[in-house]
Motif scaffolding. Sequence first.
Motif, mmCIF file in Angstrom:
data_model
loop_
_atom_site.group_PDB
_atom_site.id
_atom_site.type_symbol
_atom_site.label_atom_id
_atom_site.label_comp_id
_atom_site.label_asym_id
_atom_site.label_seq_id
_atom_site.Cartn_x
_atom_site.Cartn_y
_atom_site.Cartn_z
ATOM 1 N N ILE A 10 4.880 111.118 135.896
ATOM 2 C CA ILE A 10 5.563 112.402 136.035
ATOM 3 C C ILE A 10 4.527 113.471 136.363
ATOM 4 N N THR A 11 4.765 114.192 137.452
ATOM 5 C CA THR A 11 3.903 115.319 137.786
ATOM 6 C C THR A 11 4.609 116.605 137.369
ATOM 7 N N VAL A 12 3.815 117.541 136.872
ATOM 8 C CA VAL A 12 4.357 118.787 136.339
ATOM 9 C C VAL A 12 3.621 119.959 136.963
ATOM 10 N N ALA A 24 -2.239 111.968 129.776
ATOM 11 C CA ALA A 24 -1.934 113.245 130.412
ATOM 12 C C ALA A 24 -3.224 113.815 130.979
ATOM 13 N N PHE A 25 -3.155 114.240 132.234
ATOM 14 C CA PHE A 25 -4.340 114.743 132.914
ATOM 15 C C PHE A 25 -4.030 116.068 133.590
ATOM 16 N N ALA A 26 -4.925 117.035 133.443
ATOM 17 C CA ALA A 26 -4.858 118.271 134.210
ATOM 18 C C ALA A 26 -5.501 117.981 135.565
ATOM 19 N N LEU A 27 -4.892 118.484 136.623
ATOM 20 C CA LEU A 27 -5.324 118.155 137.978
ATOM 21 C C LEU A 27 -5.764 119.376 138.760
ATOM 22 N N THR A 28 -6.514 119.107 139.814
ATOM 23 C CA THR A 28 -6.725 120.111 140.850
ATOM 24 C C THR A 28 -5.682 119.839 141.924
ATOM 25 N N GLY A 29 -5.426 120.796 142.765
ATOM 26 C CA GLY A 29 -4.516 120.560 143.870
ATOM 27 C C GLY A 29 -3.105 121.040 143.609
ATOM 28 N N GLU A 30 -2.156 120.400 144.268
ATOM 29 C CA GLU A 30 -0.765 120.845 144.292
ATOM 30 C C GLU A 30 -0.072 120.789 142.933
ATOM 31 N N MET A 31 -0.267 119.719 142.187
ATOM 32 C CA MET A 31 0.357 119.566 140.874
ATOM 33 C C MET A 31 -0.634 119.968 139.787
ATOM 34 N N ASP A 32 -0.106 120.485 138.689
ATOM 35 C CA ASP A 32 -0.976 120.921 137.594
ATOM 36 C C ASP A 32 -1.333 119.782 136.636
ATOM 37 N N TYR A 33 -0.364 118.889 136.387
ATOM 38 C CA TYR A 33 -0.563 117.806 135.430
ATOM 39 C C TYR A 33 0.100 116.536 135.945
ATOM 40 N N ILE A 34 -0.439 115.416 135.495
ATOM 41 C CA ILE A 34 0.210 114.127 135.718
ATOM 42 C C ILE A 34 0.284 113.431 134.372
ATOM 43 N N LEU A 35 1.451 112.872 134.078
ATOM 44 C CA LEU A 35 1.692 112.223 132.799
ATOM 45 C C LEU A 35 2.070 110.765 133.026
ATOM 46 N N LYS A 36 1.583 109.897 132.161
ATOM 47 C CA LYS A 36 2.052 108.515 132.104
ATOM 48 C C LYS A 36 2.952 108.444 130.882
ATOM 49 N N VAL A 37 4.224 108.121 131.119
ATOM 50 C CA VAL A 37 5.238 108.153 130.074
ATOM 51 C C VAL A 37 5.927 106.794 130.005
ATOM 52 N N VAL A 38 6.114 106.272 128.805
ATOM 53 C CA VAL A 38 6.858 105.027 128.644
ATOM 54 C C VAL A 38 8.230 105.330 128.047
ATOM 55 N N THR A 39 9.237 104.607 128.545
ATOM 56 C CA THR A 39 10.596 104.765 128.041
ATOM 57 C C THR A 39 11.294 103.408 127.982
ATOM 58 N N PRO A 40 12.296 103.295 127.113
ATOM 59 C CA PRO A 40 13.023 102.031 127.015
ATOM 60 C C PRO A 40 13.969 101.787 128.193
ATOM 61 N N ASP A 41 14.458 102.866 128.830
ATOM 62 C CA ASP A 41 15.431 102.692 129.901
ATOM 63 C C ASP A 41 15.524 103.977 130.738
ATOM 64 N N LEU A 42 16.339 103.926 131.780
ATOM 65 C CA LEU A 42 16.491 105.085 132.673
ATOM 66 C C LEU A 42 17.135 106.277 131.971
ATOM 67 N N GLN A 43 18.090 106.025 131.078
ATOM 68 C CA GLN A 43 18.735 107.120 130.365
ATOM 69 C C GLN A 43 17.724 107.868 129.499
ATOM 70 N N SER A 44 16.829 107.128 128.868
ATOM 71 C CA SER A 44 15.788 107.766 128.057
ATOM 72 C C SER A 44 14.843 108.590 128.916
ATOM 73 N N LEU A 45 14.537 108.093 130.107
ATOM 74 C CA LEU A 45 13.712 108.863 131.036
ATOM 75 C C LEU A 45 14.428 110.151 131.430
ATOM 76 N N SER A 46 15.696 110.028 131.769
ATOM 77 C CA SER A 46 16.483 111.206 132.137
ATOM 78 C C SER A 46 16.527 112.215 130.998
ATOM 79 N N ASP A 47 16.757 111.739 129.787
ATOM 80 C CA ASP A 47 16.781 112.627 128.624
ATOM 81 C C ASP A 47 15.427 113.307 128.422
ATOM 82 N N PHE A 48 14.364 112.550 128.598
ATOM 83 C CA PHE A 48 13.019 113.095 128.428
ATOM 84 C C PHE A 48 12.761 114.233 129.416
ATOM 85 N N VAL A 49 13.092 113.987 130.671
ATOM 86 C CA VAL A 49 12.862 114.998 131.705
ATOM 87 C C VAL A 49 13.780 116.200 131.513
#
Length: 155
Positions: A72-74, A100-125
């Motif tokens: 996920i980029t933020v 979680a990493f702070a970045l240079t460039g277009e996006m400010d952060y990139i996150l590696k996120v684990v979830t049990p399913d797509l609904q959990s991902l949707s809820d997280f976002v």
Amino acid sequence: MSRAQIDGFDRKILSLLQTDARLTNNDLSERVNLSPSQCSRRRQRLEEDGLISGYCAVLNRERLGFPLINVITVTLATHNPDNARRFADLVARLPEVQEAFALTGEMDYILKVVTPDLQSLSDFVNAVLLPHESVQHVKTAIVLQTLKETFSLPL
């Protein structure tokens, strides 16, 4: 202690321990050709000098119910220290966020996120990231295949 200040024995010990942190000093001594007491002293020094920052068990993410890895980029709403701190505080509280990493460039952060399913991902976002006052934009990608995942350093 810098990389130049460790010798071949230290590198070998570090390499062995990053592969199997459960190795005893007797195990290490057999593999690096030092006495167990020398291995013990070296391991203790490597710990005290911060080259070994801890030991942990690597858990099987899929077998524990987290089969999806999401990248996920933020982009933050505003770019100031207070907003960055609020976002960092949020990320620190979220156990789904593995990295979680702070970045240079277009996006400010990139996150590696684990979830049990797509609904959990949707809820997280939609219920956690997007409503947060520090966040302006989120992009999500689901990892289809992990080609390499390691915690080992190239010693």
